[in-house]
Design a protein around this motif. Structure first.
Motif, PDB file in Angstrom:
ATOM      1  N   LEU A 109      14.090  22.594   1.408  1.00 17.07           N
ATOM      2  CA  LEU A 109      12.777  22.344   0.818  1.00 17.07           C
ATOM      3  C   LEU A 109      12.322  20.966   1.270  1.00 17.07           C
ATOM      4  O   LEU A 109      13.149  20.092   1.543  1.00 17.07           O
ATOM      5  CB  LEU A 109      12.830  22.366  -0.715  1.00 17.07           C
ATOM      6  CG  LEU A 109      12.892  23.697  -1.442  1.00 17.07           C
ATOM      7  CD1 LEU A 109      13.086  23.455  -2.938  1.00 17.07           C
ATOM      8  CD2 LEU A 109      11.634  24.518  -1.200  1.00 17.07           C
ATOM      9  N   ARG A 110      11.003  20.785   1.319  1.00 17.30           N
ATOM     10  CA  ARG A 110      10.455  19.464   1.580  1.00 17.30           C
ATOM     11  C   ARG A 110       9.505  19.084   0.462  1.00 17.30           C
ATOM     12  O   ARG A 110       8.544  19.811   0.187  1.00 17.30           O
ATOM     13  CB  ARG A 110       9.726  19.390   2.927  1.00 17.30           C
ATOM     14  CG  ARG A 110       9.344  17.963   3.277  1.00 17.30           C
ATOM     15  CD  ARG A 110       8.679  17.831   4.641  1.00 17.30           C
ATOM     16  NE  ARG A 110       7.264  18.176   4.598  1.00 17.30           N
ATOM     17  CZ  ARG A 110       6.374  17.726   5.467  1.00 17.30           C
ATOM     18  NH1 ARG A 110       6.756  16.904   6.449  1.00 17.30           N
ATOM     19  NH2 ARG A 110       5.116  18.101   5.391  1.00 17.30           N
ATOM     20  N   LEU A 111       9.796  17.964  -0.164  1.00 14.15           N
ATOM     21  CA  LEU A 111       8.932  17.431  -1.208  1.00 14.15           C
ATOM     22  C   LEU A 111       7.984  16.398  -0.602  1.00 14.15           C
ATOM     23  O   LEU A 111       8.359  15.670   0.317  1.00 14.15           O
ATOM     24  CB  LEU A 111       9.751  16.777  -2.315  1.00 14.15           C
ATOM     25  CG  LEU A 111      10.838  17.630  -2.964  1.00 14.15           C
ATOM     26  CD1 LEU A 111      11.525  16.832  -4.082  1.00 14.15           C
ATOM     27  CD2 LEU A 111      10.284  18.924  -3.493  1.00 14.15           C
ATOM     28  N   SER A 112       6.773  16.367  -1.134  1.00 16.29           N
ATOM     29  CA  SER A 112       5.782  15.387  -0.703  1.00 16.29           C
ATOM     30  C   SER A 112       5.292  14.611  -1.905  1.00 16.29           C
ATOM     31  O   SER A 112       5.224  15.142  -3.017  1.00 16.29           O
ATOM     32  CB  SER A 112       4.586  16.083  -0.033  1.00 16.29           C
ATOM     33  OG  SER A 112       4.976  16.829   1.087  1.00 16.29           O
ATOM     34  N   CYS A 113       4.929  13.368  -1.677  1.00 18.54           N
ATOM     35  CA  CYS A 113       4.389  12.525  -2.735  1.00 18.54           C
ATOM     36  C   CYS A 113       3.256  11.698  -2.158  1.00 18.54           C
ATOM     37  O   CYS A 113       3.480  10.851  -1.280  1.00 18.54           O
ATOM     38  CB  CYS A 113       5.468  11.618  -3.305  1.00 18.54           C
ATOM     39  SG  CYS A 113       4.855  10.403  -4.494  1.00 18.54           S
ATOM     40  N   ALA A 114       2.061  11.959  -2.638  1.00 16.05           N
ATOM     41  CA  ALA A 114       0.879  11.239  -2.165  1.00 16.05           C
ATOM     42  C   ALA A 114       0.549  10.119  -3.137  1.00 16.05           C
ATOM     43  O   ALA A 114       0.425  10.349  -4.341  1.00 16.05           O
ATOM     44  CB  ALA A 114      -0.290  12.194  -2.027  1.00 16.05           C
ATOM     45  N   SER A 127      -3.802   1.307  -5.970  1.00 16.97           N
ATOM     46  CA  SER A 127      -3.469  -0.001  -5.386  1.00 16.97           C
ATOM     47  C   SER A 127      -2.248   0.101  -4.476  1.00 16.97           C
ATOM     48  O   SER A 127      -1.232  -0.563  -4.690  1.00 16.97           O
ATOM     49  CB  SER A 127      -3.233  -1.018  -6.498  1.00 16.97           C
ATOM     50  OG  SER A 127      -4.364  -1.150  -7.326  1.00 16.97           O
ATOM     51  N   ILE A 128      -2.380   0.921  -3.460  1.00 12.37           N
ATOM     52  CA  ILE A 128      -1.229   1.210  -2.607  1.00 12.37           C
ATOM     53  C   ILE A 128      -0.834   0.027  -1.741  1.00 12.37           C
ATOM     54  O   ILE A 128       0.300  -0.044  -1.272  1.00 12.37           O
ATOM     55  CB  ILE A 128      -1.500   2.437  -1.725  1.00 12.37           C
ATOM     56  CG1 ILE A 128      -2.752   2.219  -0.882  1.00 12.37           C
ATOM     57  CG2 ILE A 128      -1.614   3.689  -2.574  1.00 12.37           C
ATOM     58  CD1 ILE A 128      -3.023   3.321   0.105  1.00 12.37           C
ATOM     59  N   PHE A 129      -1.747  -0.931  -1.520  1.00 11.48           N
ATOM     60  CA  PHE A 129      -1.437  -2.074  -0.674  1.00 11.48           C
ATOM     61  C   PHE A 129      -0.318  -2.927  -1.268  1.00 11.48           C
ATOM     62  O   PHE A 129       0.334  -3.691  -0.562  1.00 11.48           O
ATOM     63  CB  PHE A 129      -2.690  -2.926  -0.486  1.00 11.48           C
ATOM     64  CG  PHE A 129      -3.237  -3.460  -1.775  1.00 11.48           C
ATOM     65  CD1 PHE A 129      -4.171  -2.740  -2.498  1.00 11.48           C
ATOM     66  CD2 PHE A 129      -2.802  -4.684  -2.293  1.00 11.48           C
ATOM     67  CE1 PHE A 129      -4.671  -3.215  -3.692  1.00 11.48           C
ATOM     68  CE2 PHE A 129      -3.297  -5.161  -3.481  1.00 11.48           C
ATOM     69  CZ  PHE A 129      -4.232  -4.437  -4.187  1.00 11.48           C
ATOM     70  N   SER A 130      -0.101  -2.793  -2.566  1.00 14.41           N
ATOM     71  CA  SER A 130       0.896  -3.623  -3.233  1.00 14.41           C
ATOM     72  C   SER A 130       2.283  -2.989  -3.278  1.00 14.41           C
ATOM     73  O   SER A 130       3.248  -3.631  -3.705  1.00 14.41           O
ATOM     74  CB  SER A 130       0.428  -3.922  -4.660  1.00 14.41           C
ATOM     75  OG  SER A 130       0.364  -2.723  -5.417  1.00 14.41           O
ATOM     76  N   ILE A 131       2.394  -1.740  -2.841  1.00 12.55           N
ATOM     77  CA  ILE A 131       3.678  -1.033  -2.904  1.00 12.55           C
ATOM     78  C   ILE A 131       4.671  -1.640  -1.920  1.00 12.55           C
ATOM     79  O   ILE A 131       4.344  -1.837  -0.754  1.00 12.55           O
ATOM     80  CB  ILE A 131       3.501   0.457  -2.617  1.00 12.55           C
ATOM     81  CG1 ILE A 131       2.649   1.109  -3.707  1.00 12.55           C
ATOM     82  CG2 ILE A 131       4.859   1.149  -2.524  1.00 12.55           C
ATOM     83  CD1 ILE A 131       2.300   2.556  -3.411  1.00 12.55           C
ATOM     84  N   ALA A 181      -0.013   6.234   7.225  1.00  9.97           N
ATOM     85  CA  ALA A 181      -1.427   6.569   7.438  1.00  9.97           C
ATOM     86  C   ALA A 181      -1.933   7.500   6.339  1.00  9.97           C
ATOM     87  O   ALA A 181      -3.115   7.473   5.983  1.00  9.97           O
ATOM     88  CB  ALA A 181      -1.617   7.209   8.804  1.00  9.97           C
ATOM     89  N   LYS A 182      -1.032   8.327   5.805  1.00 10.30           N
ATOM     90  CA  LYS A 182      -1.403   9.275   4.754  1.00 10.30           C
ATOM     91  C   LYS A 182      -0.979   8.811   3.379  1.00 10.30           C
ATOM     92  O   LYS A 182      -1.174   9.519   2.387  1.00 10.30           O
ATOM     93  CB  LYS A 182      -0.792  10.649   5.043  1.00 10.30           C
ATOM     94  CG  LYS A 182      -1.312  11.311   6.302  1.00 10.30           C
ATOM     95  CD  LYS A 182      -0.682  12.694   6.483  1.00 10.30           C
ATOM     96  CE  LYS A 182      -1.232  13.386   7.718  1.00 10.30           C
ATOM     97  NZ  LYS A 182      -0.640  14.736   7.911  1.00 10.30           N
ATOM     98  N   ASN A 183      -0.355   7.620   3.316  1.00 15.76           N
ATOM     99  CA  ASN A 183       0.136   7.095   2.038  1.00 15.76           C
ATOM    100  C   ASN A 183       1.024   8.115   1.334  1.00 15.76           C
ATOM    101  O   ASN A 183       0.913   8.339   0.121  1.00 15.76           O
ATOM    102  CB  ASN A 183      -1.025   6.699   1.123  1.00 15.76           C
ATOM    103  CG  ASN A 183      -1.937   5.682   1.760  1.00 15.76           C
ATOM    104  OD1 ASN A 183      -1.465   4.716   2.365  1.00 15.76           O
ATOM    105  ND2 ASN A 183      -3.235   5.902   1.656  1.00 15.76           N
TER     106      ASN A 183
END
Length: 115
Positions: A18-23, A27-31, A74-76
């Motif tokens: 299985l492949r899990l994805s997490c989008a 405020s993703i710049f701070s991750i 690129a897709k976060n």
């Protein structure tokens, strides 16, 4: 604030994949790190895999050689490719992200591995 949405869980037979994805959004710049945790019934939540901003990864001993964490900046999005699944991998899998403020969690996605 960071929002996380997981997808890709389901039911699979032992030995399957299985492949899990997490989008991530917000405020993703701070991750500075993203990863996957899991919690089986009656057990504590445990780290499965983590990927840092610098590119390093770390895995639980129980999944080394079977699971791979990867990121598409690129897709976060962060992924967890799970191969050679075992019944003991059955759990709710949570995506997590960390920044200087704290930790953020997704809603979880169920993975069930039948024997």
């Amino acid at each position: 604030q960071v929002q996380l949405v997981e997808s890709g869980g389901g039911l699979v037979q032992a030995g399957g994949s299985l492949r899990l994805s997490c989008a991530a959004s917000g405020s993703i710049f701070s991750i500075n790190a993203m990863g996957w945790y899991r919690q089986a019934p009656g057990k504590q939540r445990e780290l499965v895999a983590i990927s840092t901003l610098g590119g390093s990864t770390n895995y639980a001993d129980s999944v080394k050689g079977r699971f791979t964490i990867s990121r598409d900046n690129a897709k976060n999005t962060v992924y967890l490719q799970m191969n050679s699944l075992k019944p003991e991998d059955t759990a709710v899998y949570y995506c997590a992200a960390r920044d200087v403020v704290g930790d953020y969690w997704g809603q979880g996605t169920q993975v069930t591995v039948s024997s």
